[in-house]
Motif scaffolding. Structure first.
Motif, PDB file in Angstrom:
ATOM      1  N   PRO A 137      28.085  33.912  49.570  1.00 23.66           N
ATOM      2  CA  PRO A 137      27.525  34.519  48.370  1.00 23.66           C
ATOM      3  C   PRO A 137      28.184  33.937  47.123  1.00 23.66           C
ATOM      4  CG  PRO A 137      28.158  36.205  49.942  1.00 23.66           C
ATOM      5  CD  PRO A 137      28.655  34.891  50.484  1.00 23.66           C
ATOM      6  N   ARG A 138      27.400  33.590  46.142  1.00 19.89           N
ATOM      7  CA  ARG A 138      27.855  33.011  44.881  1.00 19.89           C
ATOM      8  C   ARG A 138      28.434  31.612  45.027  1.00 19.89           C
ATOM      9  NH1 ARG A 138      31.943  36.650  42.300  1.00 19.89           N
ATOM     10  NH2 ARG A 138      31.439  35.486  40.432  1.00 19.89           N
ATOM     11  N   GLY A 139      28.511  31.097  46.240  1.00 17.31           N
ATOM     12  CA  GLY A 139      28.945  29.701  46.420  1.00 17.31           C
ATOM     13  C   GLY A 139      30.411  29.442  46.146  1.00 17.31           C
ATOM     14  N   VAL A 140      31.198  30.496  45.915  1.00 16.97           N
ATOM     15  CA  VAL A 140      32.628  30.297  45.666  1.00 16.97           C
ATOM     16  C   VAL A 140      33.439  31.029  46.725  1.00 16.97           C
ATOM     17  CG1 VAL A 140      32.424  29.942  43.170  1.00 16.97           C
ATOM     18  CG2 VAL A 140      32.780  32.252  44.056  1.00 16.97           C
ATOM     19  N   PHE A 141      34.655  30.578  46.938  1.00 20.37           N
ATOM     20  CA  PHE A 141      35.458  31.079  48.063  1.00 20.37           C
ATOM     21  C   PHE A 141      36.631  31.933  47.593  1.00 20.37           C
ATOM     22  CE2 PHE A 141      32.802  27.758  49.480  1.00 20.37           C
ATOM     23  CZ  PHE A 141      32.387  28.184  50.726  1.00 20.37           C
ATOM     24  N   THR A 142      36.354  32.734  46.561  1.00 18.99           N
ATOM     25  CA  THR A 142      37.362  33.656  46.058  1.00 18.99           C
ATOM     26  C   THR A 142      37.144  35.048  46.629  1.00 18.99           C
ATOM     27  OG1 THR A 142      35.916  33.971  44.179  1.00 18.99           O
ATOM     28  CG2 THR A 142      37.770  32.493  43.856  1.00 18.99           C
ATOM     29  N   ILE A 143      35.974  35.283  47.234  1.00 22.18           N
ATOM     30  CA  ILE A 143      35.676  36.599  47.786  1.00 22.18           C
ATOM     31  C   ILE A 143      35.580  36.482  49.297  1.00 22.18           C
ATOM     32  CG2 ILE A 143      34.537  37.642  45.800  1.00 22.18           C
ATOM     33  CD1 ILE A 143      31.893  36.603  46.896  1.00 22.18           C
ATOM     34  N   SER A 144      35.981  37.564  50.004  1.00 20.89           N
ATOM     35  CA  SER A 144      36.001  37.471  51.466  1.00 20.89           C
ATOM     36  C   SER A 144      35.841  38.860  52.057  1.00 20.89           C
ATOM     37  CB  SER A 144      37.329  36.866  51.926  1.00 20.89           C
ATOM     38  OG  SER A 144      38.358  37.795  51.678  1.00 20.89           O
ATOM     39  N   GLY A 145      35.948  38.950  53.391  1.00 22.79           N
ATOM     40  CA  GLY A 145      35.881  40.241  54.071  1.00 22.79           C
ATOM     41  C   GLY A 145      34.455  40.742  54.137  1.00 22.79           C
ATOM     42  N   ASP A 146      34.253  42.023  53.797  1.00 20.19           N
ATOM     43  CA  ASP A 146      32.914  42.606  53.864  1.00 20.19           C
ATOM     44  C   ASP A 146      32.119  42.142  52.640  1.00 20.19           C
ATOM     45  OD1 ASP A 146      30.630  44.014  54.093  1.00 20.19           O
ATOM     46  OD2 ASP A 146      31.527  45.975  53.609  1.00 20.19           O
ATOM     47  N   LEU A 147      31.204  41.221  52.880  1.00 21.67           N
ATOM     48  CA  LEU A 147      30.464  40.636  51.764  1.00 21.67           C
ATOM     49  C   LEU A 147      29.080  41.269  51.619  1.00 21.67           C
ATOM     50  CD1 LEU A 147      31.411  36.868  52.323  1.00 21.67           C
ATOM     51  CD2 LEU A 147      32.545  38.551  50.889  1.00 21.67           C
ATOM     52  N   TYR A 216      39.749  24.912  39.899  1.00 22.08           N
ATOM     53  CA  TYR A 216      38.667  24.594  40.827  1.00 22.08           C
ATOM     54  C   TYR A 216      39.103  24.706  42.283  1.00 22.08           C
ATOM     55  CZ  TYR A 216      35.538  23.475  37.103  1.00 22.08           C
ATOM     56  OH  TYR A 216      34.717  23.591  36.016  1.00 22.08           O
ATOM     57  N   THR A 217      40.402  24.463  42.543  1.00 22.05           N
ATOM     58  CA  THR A 217      40.862  24.582  43.932  1.00 22.05           C
ATOM     59  C   THR A 217      40.710  26.017  44.401  1.00 22.05           C
ATOM     60  OG1 THR A 217      42.584  23.082  43.204  1.00 22.05           O
ATOM     61  CG2 THR A 217      42.668  23.773  45.484  1.00 22.05           C
ATOM     62  N   LYS A 218      40.949  26.973  43.514  1.00 21.82           N
ATOM     63  CA  LYS A 218      40.846  28.382  43.889  1.00 21.82           C
ATOM     64  C   LYS A 218      39.415  28.723  44.319  1.00 21.82           C
ATOM     65  CE  LYS A 218      40.741  31.948  40.850  1.00 21.82           C
ATOM     66  NZ  LYS A 218      41.291  32.667  39.695  1.00 21.82           N
ATOM     67  N   ARG A 219      38.452  28.173  43.613  1.00 23.95           N
ATOM     68  CA  ARG A 219      37.056  28.517  43.919  1.00 23.95           C
ATOM     69  C   ARG A 219      36.509  27.762  45.119  1.00 23.95           C
ATOM     70  NH1 ARG A 219      36.022  28.079  37.753  1.00 23.95           N
ATOM     71  NH2 ARG A 219      37.230  29.918  37.307  1.00 23.95           N
ATOM     72  N   PHE A 220      36.986  26.528  45.288  1.00 28.56           N
ATOM     73  CA  PHE A 220      36.333  25.651  46.262  1.00 28.56           C
ATOM     74  C   PHE A 220      37.259  25.173  47.364  1.00 28.56           C
ATOM     75  CE2 PHE A 220      33.969  25.088  42.214  1.00 28.56           C
ATOM     76  CZ  PHE A 220      32.792  25.689  42.630  1.00 28.56           C
ATOM     77  N   HIS A 221      38.402  25.891  47.569  1.00 29.79           N
ATOM     78  CA  HIS A 221      39.383  25.407  48.547  1.00 29.79           C
ATOM     79  C   HIS A 221      38.769  25.225  49.932  1.00 29.79           C
ATOM     80  CE1 HIS A 221      39.968  29.402  50.476  1.00 29.79           C
ATOM     81  NE2 HIS A 221      39.592  29.828  49.301  1.00 29.79           N
ATOM     82  N   GLY A 311      26.778  36.233  39.413  1.00 32.43           N
ATOM     83  CA  GLY A 311      26.584  37.212  40.480  1.00 32.43           C
ATOM     84  C   GLY A 311      25.295  36.972  41.241  1.00 32.43           C
ATOM     85  N   THR A 312      25.006  37.879  42.153  1.00 31.88           N
ATOM     86  CA  THR A 312      23.817  37.739  42.993  1.00 31.88           C
ATOM     87  C   THR A 312      22.598  38.144  42.176  1.00 31.88           C
ATOM     88  OG1 THR A 312      24.010  40.011  43.688  1.00 31.88           O
ATOM     89  CG2 THR A 312      25.122  38.382  45.045  1.00 31.88           C
ATOM     90  N   HIS A 313      21.412  37.939  42.756  1.00 35.67           N
ATOM     91  CA  HIS A 313      20.191  38.226  41.995  1.00 35.67           C
ATOM     92  C   HIS A 313      20.126  39.696  41.571  1.00 35.67           C
ATOM     93  CE1 HIS A 313      17.940  34.465  43.545  1.00 35.67           C
ATOM     94  NE2 HIS A 313      19.172  34.238  43.173  1.00 35.67           N
ATOM     95  N   ARG A 314      20.541  40.574  42.485  1.00 36.05           N
ATOM     96  CA  ARG A 314      20.398  42.001  42.200  1.00 36.05           C
ATOM     97  C   ARG A 314      21.312  42.430  41.056  1.00 36.05           C
ATOM     98  NH1 ARG A 314      21.653  45.230  47.239  1.00 36.05           N
ATOM     99  NH2 ARG A 314      23.731  44.838  46.470  1.00 36.05           N
ATOM    100  N   THR A 315      22.520  41.885  41.071  1.00 38.01           N
ATOM    101  CA  THR A 315      23.495  42.350  40.090  1.00 38.01           C
ATOM    102  C   THR A 315      23.721  41.331  38.982  1.00 38.01           C
ATOM    103  OG1 THR A 315      25.233  41.395  41.419  1.00 38.01           O
ATOM    104  CG2 THR A 315      24.774  43.734  41.765  1.00 38.01           C
ATOM    105  N   ALA A 316      22.820  40.356  38.914  1.00 41.82           N
ATOM    106  CA  ALA A 316      23.074  39.241  37.998  1.00 41.82           C
ATOM    107  C   ALA A 316      23.237  39.707  36.553  1.00 41.82           C
ATOM    108  CB  ALA A 316      21.941  38.240  38.080  1.00 41.82           C
ATOM    109  N   VAL A 317      24.189  39.119  35.907  1.00 40.32           N
ATOM    110  CA  VAL A 317      24.377  39.350  34.475  1.00 40.32           C
ATOM    111  C   VAL A 317      23.934  38.065  33.800  1.00 40.32           C
ATOM    112  CG1 VAL A 317      26.075  39.764  32.676  1.00 40.32           C
ATOM    113  CG2 VAL A 317      26.405  40.746  34.959  1.00 40.32           C
TER     114      VAL A 317
END
Ligand SMILES: C[S@@+](CC[C@H](N)C(=O)[O-])C[C@H]1O[C@@H](n2cnc3c(N)ncnc32)[C@H](O)[C@@H]1O
Length: 329
Positions: A137-147, A216-221, A311-317
């Motif tokens: 989701p969102r193409g970045v690797f800063t979020i994990s677990g229950d997505l 960028y390493t944080k987002r795309f590690h 963010g995702t389509h539903r919550t997009a800002v």
């Protein structure tokens, strides 16, 4: 990676205006490689440079590569049972980003990819990276677990990595084309790129957002590690998402970012420059323009209205920012 695809028509015009005779173009911060790809279409001999490794693989597959496509047998083989018992992805990322099946696929796919070479290998690795980015989701690797809260029903989030891989290979196959002149890739700090070898330089550096950072390493590690199966990488085991260490440069800190821009412009003083800039970033527009004028004299600013979605389509800002192109002949 802050992809510039909406800006491409404006960039194409700027490149044609500054270097009508074409020649050698440097995409100094190439990221997704989409601007390098445009430059290749315009007939430039492109060098794609980025300090991360995976943009180099992506540019090798989609820009340097003129005509290599995987065969159906190649794709079948990569999707078939593993050649060896490697399990780095399963062990390391258990419960982090992907399902056990997806992680097992990455391990087994790499057991085959490791036996490949040349552009066929680049296409395979680039397709694995694109598959992982689209599945996340969102193409970045800063979020994990229950997505699940990011799940807006998008097809990309329902496909397995294996299914994605097959489709992403097909995407690359559609994109590959023979350019009029050879293109190349380098992986390194922008400061190490030879300054005078170009007829045009495109700069899309990491601006410091007003809040957050530009690491960028944080987002795309994950993509960075995946592009070489984490060979030689030191994982930060104490982090939940199994990050790789940050790459600190002068662009990383608000204190040094202005100096970084000054040095960057100085480095390419003798070459026509196109610089992307979006408002709401540091250094601010006036400072940046001033720095560029100091070195290059004449600067033309073109404004492109641009809407970003977060963010995702539903919550997009949605946020309107002006995307600026600074042209310095
Ligand atoms: C704004 S993104 C470029 C996006 C790209 N134009 C696109 O359309 O996808 C900035 C890129 O610069 C790279 N980068 C950051 N600092 C760098 C440095 N000091 N030298 C080289 N590349 C760097 C990052 O890895 C990232 O890919």
């Amino acid at each position: 990676m802050g992809s510039k695809h909406r800006l491409l028509p404006h960039l194409a015009q700027a490149f044609a205006d500054l270097a009508p005779g074409r020649g050698r173009a440097l995409d100094a911060f190439s990221g997704s490689g989409v601007v390098s790809y445009l430059l290749k279409h315009q007939g430039f001999a492109v060098r794609s440079n980025d300090y991360l490794g995976f943009p180099g693989v992506v540019a090798a597959a989609g820009v340097v590569n003129d005509d290599v496509r995987l065969t159906d047998e190649d794709v079948e083989r990569i999707c078939s049972p593993a050649l060896d018992d490697r399990d780095f992805c399963r062990r390391t990322f258990d419960g982090v980003f992907f399902t056990p099946d997806d992680l097992a696929f990455l391990d087994s796919a790499w057991s085959h990819v490791a036996t490949m070479s040349g552009h066929a290998r680049s296409v395979a690795v680039a397709a694995l990276c694109l598959a992982a980015a689209r599945r996340q989701p969102r193409g970045v690797f800063t979020i994990s677990g229950d997505l699940s809260r990011y799940d807006d029903g998008r097809r990309d989030l329902r496909l397995s990595l294996r299914e994605h891989f097959v489709e992403r290979v097909a995407d690359y196959h559609r994109a590959v084309f023979t350019g009029p002149v050879p293109c190349s890739v380098s992986t390194g700090e922008v400061g190490e790129v030879e300054p005078g070898a170009w007829d045009l330089v495109y700069l899309d550096p990491p601006y410091a957002p007003v809040s957050d950072d530009n690491d960028y390493t944080k987002r795309f590690h994950f993509l960075e590690g995946l592009s070489r199966y984490w060979e030689g990488d030191e994982i930060m085991w104490e982090t939940r998402t199994r990050k790789l260490p940050k790459r600190v440069t002068k662009f990383s800190s608000r204190r040094t970012i202005e100096a970084a821009f000054g040095e960057l412009f100085e480095q390419f003083r003798a070459v026509p420059l196109v610089l992307s800039y979006s408002s709401h970033a540091l250094p601010d527009r006036a400072t940046l323009e001033g720095l560029l004028r100091e070195v290059k004299g004449e600067v033309e600013v073109r404004t492109v209205p641009h809407t970003y979605s977060y963010g995702t389509h539903r919550t997009a800002v949605r946020r309107r920012v002006d995307e600026l192109l600074l042209l310095a002949p």
